[in-house]
Motif scaffolding. Structure first.
Motif, PDB file in Angstrom:
ATOM      1  N   ASN A 120      48.528  38.903  30.351  1.00  0.00           N
ATOM      2  CA  ASN A 120      49.792  39.409  29.803  1.00  0.00           C
ATOM      3  C   ASN A 120      49.935  38.958  28.354  1.00  0.00           C
ATOM      4  O   ASN A 120      50.638  37.977  28.062  1.00  0.00           O
TER       5      ASN A 120
ATOM      6  N   LEU B 165      52.879  36.566  25.100  1.00  0.00           N
ATOM      7  CA  LEU B 165      53.792  35.572  25.655  1.00  0.00           C
ATOM      8  C   LEU B 165      54.310  34.662  24.541  1.00  0.00           C
ATOM      9  O   LEU B 165      53.524  34.071  23.806  1.00  0.00           O
TER      10      LEU B 165
ATOM     11  N   GLY C 169      62.452  43.231  29.027  1.00  0.00           N
ATOM     12  CA  GLY C 169      61.313  42.331  29.040  1.00  0.00           C
ATOM     13  C   GLY C 169      61.260  41.471  30.286  1.00  0.00           C
ATOM     14  O   GLY C 169      62.018  41.654  31.246  1.00  0.00           O
TER      15      GLY C 169
ATOM     16  N   LEU D 214      57.996  37.807  27.751  1.00  0.00           N
ATOM     17  CA  LEU D 214      57.154  38.950  27.425  1.00  0.00           C
ATOM     18  C   LEU D 214      58.072  40.071  26.958  1.00  0.00           C
ATOM     19  O   LEU D 214      59.119  40.305  27.576  1.00  0.00           O
TER      20      LEU D 214
ATOM     21  N   SER E 133      56.713  42.936  33.174  1.00  0.00           N
ATOM     22  CA  SER E 133      55.507  42.583  33.934  1.00  0.00           C
ATOM     23  C   SER E 133      55.939  42.404  35.384  1.00  0.00           C
ATOM     24  O   SER E 133      56.480  41.373  35.762  1.00  0.00           O
TER      25      SER E 133
END
Length: 949
Positions: free
Chosen positions: A702, A705, A715, A734, A738
């Motif tokens: 990911n 970060l 986010g 993020l 995610s």
């Protein structure tokens, strides 16, 4: 003549009020003129500004003539210098300032600076000079190395002086002649001092930048994570140094705001103490605090940039001249016509000159609107400005503060210093011990992201509220001016405001916010933080997502998530449900075999099978369940296979039909091998999922970060915890969602399909005892064999009576087949056939269910119903009679005295099957609906026997 604004005194700020018949003196008239002149000049310099307003650019064309574009400028003495038309010069001469003796044209040794005056030979009365095309050869220099100067030669001329015999003085003439001068850039040093030193304070200090938190993806301990924040906090010494310098630069502006004098020593002491907190897991807030200081400092520095604003310009800067920049390459769109006699202002610009020479439409458009000169500035290596020209040798326009009133420079600078002072004085991180629970400490505050000034964001919770020195008062400059400081959002807003939108902002419009501060969770347990955050997000419908990752790379300490893998779940359920169906069928057959062999010596091990079957059910936990034990499940399946084998071993003497029995499916099942494969895939998938929840691995998968103290709209807020105690120690963000799509809070649960209702085919036991063995043996002794090419129904009573077509029955009448040689075999098996082939009875010897008469009535009703044509009144009446009898039988069989005895299952199920079969023959729609209700009751009774067994 000198600078007018330098000569302001008590005398020339007063003038005489004229009266009738008054005798006027020169002083009275001069006082009035001087007053009006001074007021006019002051209006320009203090209310408008000084410098070049527009135009006045100088260039050289192909024939080596110099051109100057029309434009205007104001000197610091208030003189308005201007050209209404583009100018072209073809001659030059050495300039000698014999009349005005302008001090700016003298060097440090009081020697005149070498300059040239430009002339236009086409003007009437022009003084001849040298051809400009020869200047470069004569001086050995290039024209483009010269700087143009617009100069107002200002002096008093007294043409009539008194002699010994005559003193006829007609007055002094004030001469103001506008000239264009050239000076080489190497000789202009003294004149550059006339350029205002703009934004000196701004350029005397530098921006402050904080390093980024760089987290190594290979980290495995919290100490390494904390070191990532501490590595960025080396900016502390730079913060102290630059704050100290900024105060010294701005001391004259801000010193009155600090009663105790220079505050920088106190700042240094507080910062040293505050940065020590970086060693704890609250260190991330020290980094946030340092980042806030850098933003506040840089905004302070920006407040020192006045955007060419000059307050009360010094008269001595450039009182009678302006620098118009280096000579540039230029081209003429059309030749510049001669439309004025000379360069004097303003009388020499009089319009009557135009009347002597008609002006074409093209010329008029150039005079009134646009310049006839196009300048080539070359590569712009200097900063862009509104007149597109290099400012190194050119005065630009320095406007009055009234024209730039949105920039309260000094006030904004003072405010920014007070904000830094309040931030340093108020910094205090609330710890988990300050709150009773995470529900008390955790808050989500709407805010704006770091692309806006710090004052437009919400106040972070590590700034405590002090009523005597409130942080919110010095947070936003505009809010301070408008008395709206109590409307600024913050963690402690309830301590200074009672406005609902400020105290509980999540209950009001949040569409204008693109960032959400999440605070008060550090130091609490992961499970509590997750529960509180999820609850808050759900209750307030917030557009953010959360994830939790572990610092250490310890697989065994990562808590399980409600992961659901549909492909594995579906495959596993398919295998198990098939295997369970075979077990249930085999168990039902076992019970039938036990009843069928009561009189025999063979003992069917049904109890062993039931025990093994129940053991399989007890251990058949879903693979994803924490209670699943593959070893126990394997043992249970092995036991059921052994039990099935034992059952088959006790039925070898029986003659089986050609169809496989349920025991065969159990014996040949590959359920263990498939379960082993699914379990292996599941465990590997689980390991991969948990590995991805380690901070370093999560960062690899990911990118982007960052630690921001919250999360952007849309986010993902990443919670970081330690392995051993599951304590939340940090957070990251993020800028995108995610989402672990394998996390399913309420996964679907497999349930068997319900029994079908009419007109669908009713459920019939899969493996009734009558289908396990041959109904008709290959050979019989003293038994009539009837050829039955078409069998309509089998009526099992005390004998086998097969109803066949009457024609076929007549054709085989009298046929008797006698078989010899098989007597012994038939005798040995006679008891088996007697038991197995005994017709299914609903009233068996010793077990009377009490429905014999009802069943006979049902059969009679069915025979009558089938003999009548569909749709006739008689047929409908027969169908109603059948339903009536069917309901009577169903009600009697539903009696708990019958259903509680599982040995009645075979008889009850067979009777209900016959009931459902007859209902399937009903054609009338309304009667079929009644039949559906009866079938539903029958299914309930059948399922009850299945569960009890």
């Amino acid at each position: 003549m000198g600078n007018v604004l330098d000569q302001i005194s008590k005398d020339n700020t007063r003038f005489t009020i004229f009266e009738n018949d008054q005798v006027l003196t020169a002083d009275q008239l001069n006082d009035l003129f001087n007053y009006l002149d001074v007021q006019n000049k002051l209006t320009r310099t203090k209310a408008i500004g000084v410098g070049i307003i527009y135009g006045l650019e100088i260039g050289v064309i192909d024939n080596k003539h110099l051109v100057v574009s029309k434009g205007a400028a104001i000197t610091t003495d208030g003189d308005l210098l201007y050209f209404d038309y583009d100018q072209e010069f073809d001659q030059y001469d050495v300039f000698e300032d014999l009349n005005a003796k302008y001090p700016y044209f003298l060097n440090d040794s009081n020697q005149p600076l070498p300059m040239f005056e430009l002339r236009d030979s086409r003007l009437v009365g022009a003084i001849p000079g040298k051809d400009l095309s020869t200047l470069e050869a004569t001086t050995g220099t290039l024209l483009k190395d010269y700087v143009g100067i617009l100069y107002l030669e200002d002096y008093n001329n007294d043409p009539d002086l008194c002699t010994g015999t005559d003193c006829d003085n007609k007055g002094i003439t004030a001469v103001k002649e506008l000239k264009i001068l050239l000076i080489h850039k190497n000789n202009i040093g003294a004149l550059l001092q006339s350029m205002p030193s703009m934004n000196k304070d701004y350029f005397s200090i530098d921006d402050l930048n904080i390093p980024r938190v760089i987290v190594n993806t290979d980290l495995d301990t919290y100490k390494e994570l904390n070191a990532s924040f501490n590595n960025a906090l080396v900016v502390k010494e730079e913060i102290i140094a630059k704050l100290t310098k900024a105060y010294q630069v701005c001391k004259l502006v801000v010193e009155d705001d600090f009663e105790g004098g220079d505050p920088t020593e106190k700042w240094k002491s507080l910062l040293e103490e505050q940065f020590k907190l970086s060693e704890s897991f609250y260190g991330q807030y020290v980094y946030d605090y340092a980042r806030d200081i850098t933003y506040a400092y840089n905004e302070l520095r920006e407040s020192l940039f006045s955007d060419d604003m000059l307050t009360s310009p010094d008269v001595d800067l450039f009182p009678k001249h302006v620098l118009i920049g280096l000579v540039r390459d230029a081209t003429l769109k059309n030749p510049i016509p001669v439309i004025f006699p000379d360069l004097r202002i303003p009388p020499v610009r009089e319009i009557p000159v135009l009347e002597t020479r008609p002006i074409s439409d093209f010329l008029r458009s150039n005079i009134l609107r646009v310049s006839n000169i196009r300048f080539n500035f070359g590569l712009l290596i200097k900063r862009f400005n509104k007149i597109h020209i290099d400012l190194e040798y050119r005065h630009h326009f320095y406007e009055s503060p009234i024209l730039n009133n949105n920039n309260d420079s000094d006030e904004l600078t003072r405010f920014n210093f007070m904000r830094i002072h309040s931030m340093i004085s108020s910094f205090k991180v609330p710890t988990s011990t300050d709150f009773r629970s995470v529900d008390v400490g955790l808050k989500i505050i709407p805010s704006l992201f770091e692309d806006v000034p710090i004052g437009e964001r919400s106040i972070p919770f590590y700034y405590s509220y002090n009523p005597s020195f409130p942080i919110n008062l010095y947070w936003n400059f505009n809010a301070n001016n408008r008395k709206k400081e109590n409307q600024i959002l913050s963690y402690f807003s309830n301590q200074y405001s009672n406005v609902g939108a400020t105290v509980t902002p999540l209950k009001y419009n949040i569409l204008k916010y693109n960032f959400f501060r999440i605070e008060g969770h550090i130091g609490f347990k992961l499970s509590d933080v997750e529960a509180s955050l999820n609850k808050m997000i759900l209750e307030n419908n917030l557009p953010i997502n959360i994830m939790s990752v572990q610092v250490e790379k310890k697989l065994e300490t990562i808590p399980p998530r409600p992961w659901f893998f549909p492909h594995l779940y579906m495959y596993e359920k398919s295998i198990k449900s098939t295997f369970f169906d075979r077990m249930d069928d085999a168990d039902s057959v076992n019970d039938d075999l036990v009843r069928a062999t009561d009189a025999a010596t063979t003992l069917i091990p049904a109890t062993e099978f039931k025990t093994a079957r129940q053991n399989v059910y007890d251990n058949a936990v879903d693979i994803g369940d924490a209670k699943f034990d593959y070893v126990k499940y394997r043992s249970a399946v092995s036991n059921i296979i052994t039990a099935a084998s034992n059952v088959k071993a006790q039925t070898k003497q029986f003659t089986f039909s050609n169809t496989a029995i349920p025991h065969d499916f159990i014996l040949n099942s590959d359920v263990l091998r498939k379960t082993d494969i699914i379990s292996s895939i599941y465990q590997n998938t689980l390991i991969k999922k948990k590995t991805g929840l380690m901070l370093g691995n999560f960062m690899k998968e990911n990118p982007g970060l960052e630690h921001a103290g919250g999360v952007l709209r849309g986010g993902t807020f990443v919670i970081v915890y330690t392995a051993d105690d599951k304590t939340v120690v940090a957070d990251f963000m993020l800028p995108y969602a995610s989402i672990d799509k394998d996390v399913v809070t309420n996964p679907p649960i497999y349930t068997p399909l319900p029994l079908p209702l009419p007109p669908l085919t009713p459920i019939i036991p899969k493996f009734p005892i009558g289908h396990l063995f041959e109904l008709i043996p290959n050979y019989t002794k003293d038994l009539n064999l009837r050829l039955t090419p078409y069998i309509k129904d089998i009526d099992l009573d005390d004998r086998i009576n097969v109803r066949v077509n009457k024609g076929v029955e007549e054709s085989i009448k009298g046929l008797n087949i006698k078989l010899d040689g098989f007597d012994k075999r038939l005798n040995e098996n006679s008891s088996l056939f007697t038991t197995v082939l005994t017709p299914t009875k609903f009233t068996t010897p010793g077990k009377d269910l009490g429905i014999t008469a009802d069943l006979n009535a049902l059969r009679a009703a069915q025979d009558k119903m089938e003999s009548l044509r569909d749709g006739t009144p008689e047929r409908i009446a027969a169908e109603r009679d059948y339903i009536k009898n069917a309901n009577i039988i169903t009600e009697k069989l539903g009696n708990t005295l019958i259903t509680n005895d599982k040995t009645n299952a075979l008889e009850v199920n067979a009777a209900l099957a016959e009931v459902q079969s007859g209902i399937g023959l009903i054609k009338d729609e309304s009667i079929r609906k009644e039949g559906a209700i009866t079938v539903g009751k029958a299914n309930v009774i059948t399922r009850g026997f299945r569960i009890n067994m």
